[in-house]
Design a protein around this motif. Structure first.
Motif, PDB file in Angstrom:
ATOM      1  N   GLN A  22       0.909  -1.275  -0.060  1.00  0.00           N
ATOM      2  CA  GLN A  22      -0.082  -0.078  -0.009  1.00  0.00           C
ATOM      3  C   GLN A  22       0.743   1.173  -0.001  1.00  0.00           C
ATOM      4  O   GLN A  22       1.767   1.143   0.893  1.00  0.00           O
ATOM      5  CB  GLN A  22      -0.700  -0.065   1.300  1.00  0.00           C
ATOM      6  CG  GLN A  22      -1.699   1.083   1.404  1.00  0.00           C
ATOM      7  CD  GLN A  22      -2.677   1.329   2.547  1.00  0.00           C
ATOM      8  OE1 GLN A  22      -2.894   0.251   3.224  1.00  0.00           O
ATOM      9  NE2 GLN A  22      -3.090   2.184   3.314  1.00  0.00           N
ATOM     10  N   ALA A  25       0.387   7.114   2.313  1.00  0.00           N
ATOM     11  CA  ALA A  25      -0.552   7.901   2.325  1.00  0.00           C
ATOM     12  C   ALA A  25       0.194   9.470   2.717  1.00  0.00           C
ATOM     13  O   ALA A  25       0.715   9.312   3.833  1.00  0.00           O
ATOM     14  CB  ALA A  25      -2.085   7.828   2.828  1.00  0.00           C
ATOM     15  N   LYS A  71      -2.835  11.384   6.430  1.00  0.00           N
ATOM     16  CA  LYS A  71      -4.088  11.252   5.699  1.00  0.00           C
ATOM     17  C   LYS A  71      -4.683   9.971   5.972  1.00  0.00           C
ATOM     18  O   LYS A  71      -5.713   9.696   5.460  1.00  0.00           O
ATOM     19  CB  LYS A  71      -3.725  11.400   4.180  1.00  0.00           C
ATOM     20  CG  LYS A  71      -3.452  12.770   3.627  1.00  0.00           C
ATOM     21  CD  LYS A  71      -3.416  12.998   2.502  1.00  0.00           C
ATOM     22  CE  LYS A  71      -4.548  12.962   1.735  1.00  0.00           C
ATOM     23  NZ  LYS A  71      -5.306  14.335   1.115  1.00  0.00           N
ATOM     24  N   ASP A  72      -3.767   9.025   6.266  1.00  0.00           N
ATOM     25  CA  ASP A  72      -4.387   7.510   6.345  1.00  0.00           C
ATOM     26  C   ASP A  72      -3.819   6.806   7.691  1.00  0.00           C
ATOM     27  O   ASP A  72      -2.878   6.724   7.991  1.00  0.00           O
ATOM     28  CB  ASP A  72      -3.543   6.801   5.181  1.00  0.00           C
ATOM     29  CG  ASP A  72      -4.101   5.325   5.113  1.00  0.00           C
ATOM     30  OD1 ASP A  72      -4.042   4.728   5.968  1.00  0.00           O
ATOM     31  OD2 ASP A  72      -4.491   4.914   3.977  1.00  0.00           O
ATOM     32  N   SER A  75      -1.774   3.296   7.109  1.00  0.00           N
ATOM     33  CA  SER A  75      -0.316   3.230   7.151  1.00  0.00           C
ATOM     34  C   SER A  75       0.427   3.928   7.959  1.00  0.00           C
ATOM     35  O   SER A  75       1.707   3.368   8.382  1.00  0.00           O
ATOM     36  CB  SER A  75       0.153   3.882   5.394  1.00  0.00           C
ATOM     37  OG  SER A  75      -0.287   5.215   5.461  1.00  0.00           O
TER      38      SER A  75
END
Length: 137
Positions: A22, A25, A71-72, A75
């Protein structure tokens, strides 16, 4: 290689240990550096007194760094877990029109910062912890 968007250079982390990558972010800036130590084998017999290096020897290493905004949660939580648990999961660095570098890295630092009238930011640094592979795109 022609000019590329900087946002296309991506750092990805294996979220599960099973190859489920992933993108980190919120990263705004990313960088990968490669290094190779040299082994000096210069002697009195070296032609013209020029330094000679032993081919194929020395230690190779890579480092990854990035900075951005939160933002995430997933992660961000994974990066903290890796650091505090001392894990060395696989990461991928996607370099546009070049290839994908993949291998184990250790998170060596995470910095958190924020100002009164701005967003909270973070910076992270990682060091290679094993053999890396390269796959051309």
């Amino acid at each position: 290689m022609v000019a590329q968007n900087g946002k296309d250079l991506l750092i990805k982390i294996d979220m599960t240990g099973a190859g489920s990558f992933q993108t980190f972010a919120g990263l705004r800036a990313t960088r990968i550096s490669f290094n190779a130590e040299s082994v000096d084998v210069t002697s009195l017999e070296s032609a013209g007194g020029w330094r000679e290096l032993l081919a194929g020897s020395g230690v190779k290493s890579a480092s990854i760094s990035g900075s951005g905004v939160f933002k995430d949660d997933t992660s961000d939580e994974r990066a903290r877990q890796i650091f505090f648990d001392g894990q060395v999961p696989n990461f991928q660095v996607v370099v546009p029109d070049f290839g994908i570098i993949e291998g184990p890295f250790q998170v060596t630092s995470i910095d958190y910062a924020g100002s009164h009238n701005g967003e909270a930011t973070y910076e992270l640094s990682m060091a290679s912890a094993g053999a890396l592979t390269f796959t051309a795109i």
